[in-house]
Design a protein around this motif. Structure first.
Motif, short mmCIF file in Angstrom:
data_model
loop_
_atom_site.label_atom_id
_atom_site.label_comp_id
_atom_site.label_asym_id
_atom_site.label_seq_id
_atom_site.Cartn_x
_atom_site.Cartn_y
_atom_site.Cartn_z
N GLU A 1 2.78 43.04 8.85
CA GLU A 1 3.40 42.30 7.76
C GLU A 1 3.57 40.83 8.15
OE1 GLU A 1 7.01 44.07 6.42
OE2 GLU A 1 6.03 45.95 5.91
N VAL A 2 3.32 39.97 7.20
CA VAL A 2 3.58 38.55 7.38
C VAL A 2 4.82 38.25 6.54
CG1 VAL A 2 2.71 36.21 7.06
CG2 VAL A 2 1.14 38.05 7.71
N PRO A 3 5.94 37.95 7.19
CA PRO A 3 7.18 37.69 6.44
C PRO A 3 7.03 36.50 5.50
CG PRO A 3 7.61 37.93 8.77
CD PRO A 3 6.13 37.84 8.62
N SER A 4 7.82 36.50 4.44
CA SER A 4 7.74 35.41 3.46
C SER A 4 8.20 34.09 4.06
CB SER A 4 8.55 35.75 2.22
OG SER A 4 9.91 35.95 2.57
N LYS A 5 9.09 34.14 5.05
CA LYS A 5 9.53 32.92 5.73
C LYS A 5 9.10 33.00 7.18
CE LYS A 5 13.39 31.81 2.79
NZ LYS A 5 14.74 31.33 2.69
N CYS A 6 8.17 32.14 7.54
CA CYS A 6 7.73 32.05 8.93
C CYS A 6 7.07 30.69 9.12
CB CYS A 6 6.80 33.19 9.31
SG CYS A 6 5.34 33.36 8.31
N ARG B 1 7.49 21.68 20.51
CA ARG B 1 7.40 21.98 19.07
C ARG B 1 7.47 23.47 18.81
NH1 ARG B 1 3.19 19.39 15.58
NH2 ARG B 1 4.67 20.15 14.08
N LEU B 2 6.78 24.26 19.63
CA LEU B 2 6.82 25.71 19.45
C LEU B 2 8.21 26.26 19.74
CD1 LEU B 2 3.38 26.52 21.06
CD2 LEU B 2 3.99 26.85 18.65
N GLN B 3 8.88 25.75 20.77
CA GLN B 3 10.23 26.19 21.10
C GLN B 3 11.20 25.87 19.96
OE1 GLN B 3 11.33 28.12 23.48
NE2 GLN B 3 13.47 27.95 22.89
N ALA B 4 11.08 24.67 19.40
CA ALA B 4 11.96 24.28 18.28
C ALA B 4 11.75 25.22 17.09
CB ALA B 4 11.69 22.83 17.88
N ALA B 5 10.52 25.58 16.81
CA ALA B 5 10.24 26.51 15.71
C ALA B 5 10.80 27.89 16.03
CB ALA B 5 8.74 26.59 15.46
N TYR B 6 10.63 28.35 17.27
CA TYR B 6 11.11 29.67 17.67
C TYR B 6 12.64 29.76 17.54
CZ TYR B 6 11.64 33.91 20.45
OH TYR B 6 11.95 35.18 20.87
N GLU B 7 13.32 28.67 17.86
CA GLU B 7 14.78 28.66 17.81
C GLU B 7 15.35 28.71 16.39
OE1 GLU B 7 15.91 25.23 20.11
OE2 GLU B 7 15.51 26.26 22.01
N THR B 8 14.52 28.47 15.37
CA THR B 8 15.00 28.58 13.99
C THR B 8 15.25 30.02 13.59
OG1 THR B 8 12.79 28.72 12.99
CG2 THR B 8 13.73 26.49 13.30
N GLY B 9 14.71 30.96 14.35
CA GLY B 9 14.93 32.37 14.06
C GLY B 9 13.91 33.00 13.14
N VAL B 10 13.00 32.21 12.58
CA VAL B 10 11.95 32.79 11.75
C VAL B 10 10.74 33.07 12.64
CG1 VAL B 10 12.75 31.61 9.66
CG2 VAL B 10 10.95 30.58 11.04
N PRO B 11 9.92 34.05 12.27
CA PRO B 11 8.74 34.35 13.08
C PRO B 11 7.81 33.13 13.19
CG PRO B 11 9.15 36.12 11.54
CD PRO B 11 10.07 35.00 11.16
N VAL B 12 7.23 32.97 14.37
CA VAL B 12 6.27 31.89 14.62
C VAL B 12 4.90 32.54 14.81
CG1 VAL B 12 5.63 29.99 16.15
CG2 VAL B 12 8.05 30.44 15.66
N MET B 13 4.00 32.24 13.89
CA MET B 13 2.66 32.81 13.89
C MET B 13 1.68 31.76 14.40
SD MET B 13 3.58 35.68 12.62
CE MET B 13 2.32 36.65 11.87
N LEU B 14 0.75 32.18 15.25
CA LEU B 14 -0.18 31.26 15.91
C LEU B 14 -1.62 31.63 15.58
CD1 LEU B 14 1.55 31.45 19.41
CD2 LEU B 14 2.00 29.79 17.59
N PHE B 15 -2.32 30.73 14.91
CA PHE B 15 -3.75 30.88 14.67
C PHE B 15 -4.49 30.23 15.82
CE2 PHE B 15 -2.22 31.25 10.30
CZ PHE B 15 -2.99 32.30 9.83
N ALA C 1 -1.67 35.52 16.54
CA ALA C 1 -0.64 36.11 17.41
C ALA C 1 0.72 35.66 16.92
CB ALA C 1 -0.85 35.67 18.86
N ARG C 2 1.74 36.39 17.36
CA ARG C 2 3.13 36.06 17.03
C ARG C 2 3.85 35.71 18.32
NH1 ARG C 2 7.91 39.21 16.66
NH2 ARG C 2 6.69 41.01 17.28
N MET C 3 4.62 34.64 18.30
CA MET C 3 5.41 34.22 19.46
C MET C 3 6.60 35.17 19.58
SD MET C 3 6.81 30.37 20.00
CE MET C 3 7.65 29.88 21.48
N VAL C 4 6.77 35.81 20.75
CA VAL C 4 7.84 36.81 20.90
C VAL C 4 8.87 36.45 21.97
CG1 VAL C 4 6.48 38.72 19.97
CG2 VAL C 4 6.43 38.27 22.42
N SER C 5 8.76 35.28 22.56
CA SER C 5 9.79 34.84 23.51
C SER C 5 9.89 33.32 23.44
CB SER C 5 9.46 35.27 24.94
OG SER C 5 8.48 34.42 25.51
N SER C 6 10.98 32.81 23.97
CA SER C 6 11.12 31.37 24.07
C SER C 6 10.23 30.85 25.19
CB SER C 6 12.58 30.98 24.31
OG SER C 6 13.02 31.54 25.52
#
Length: 136
Positions: free
Chosen positions: A35-40, A71-85, A98-103
């Motif tokens: 699933e791709v969440p509506s907010k990511c 930039r990736l860390q700042a996005a991860y800290e928002t709490g929404v999933p971070v998807m990487l193409f 891929a999905r970022m799963v750790s800081s």
């Protein structure tokens, strides 16, 4: 053959029906879905070579430049999933999602890269691996 399929995730409560916008990527070839969440957040990751992408798949990690990691860390800290193409420079295609799963661990330096200049690393979960042309 792969296609995006809308998924009904309506939730009913006393206040009424709440609908979520979710798309599912259905791989009809091997029945893999996610699933791709509506907010990511989405980022395009450019790799200098395919060897680093293969190491990333093998070890479920990635490392970027200092600015990229910030930039990736700042996005991860928002709490929404971070998807990487992912795309390899000069390839003309995306090679995976891929999905970022750790800081980002700024002190951790992975030894699996073809070039040891990348500082810091973070865990990722590979969701989809396939070349997808991105040229017009």
């Amino acid at each position: 053959q792969k296609k995006w399929i809308p998924k009904d995730t309506s939730e009913k409560s006393e206040a009424g029906t709440k609908s979520k916008a979710v798309l599912t990527l259905k791989d009809t070839y091997n029945n893999t879905t996610f699933e791709v969440p509506s907010k990511c957040r989405f980022f395009v990751i450019k790799s200098f070579n395919i060897l680093d992408v293969k190491q990333s798949v093998k070890h479920s990690v990635w490392a970027s430049t200092e600015h990229g990691n910030e930039r990736l860390q700042a996005a991860y800290e928002t709490g929404v999933p971070v998807m990487l193409f992912f795309s390899v420079n000069g390839s003309g295609c995306f090679c995976g999602l891929a999905r970022m799963v750790s800081s980002v661990d700024k002190k951790k330096k992975e030894e699996c890269w073809s070039d040891n200049r990348w500082g810091g690393s973070f865990k990722i979960e590979w969701l989809y691996l396939k070349d997808l042309p991105n040229k017009r």
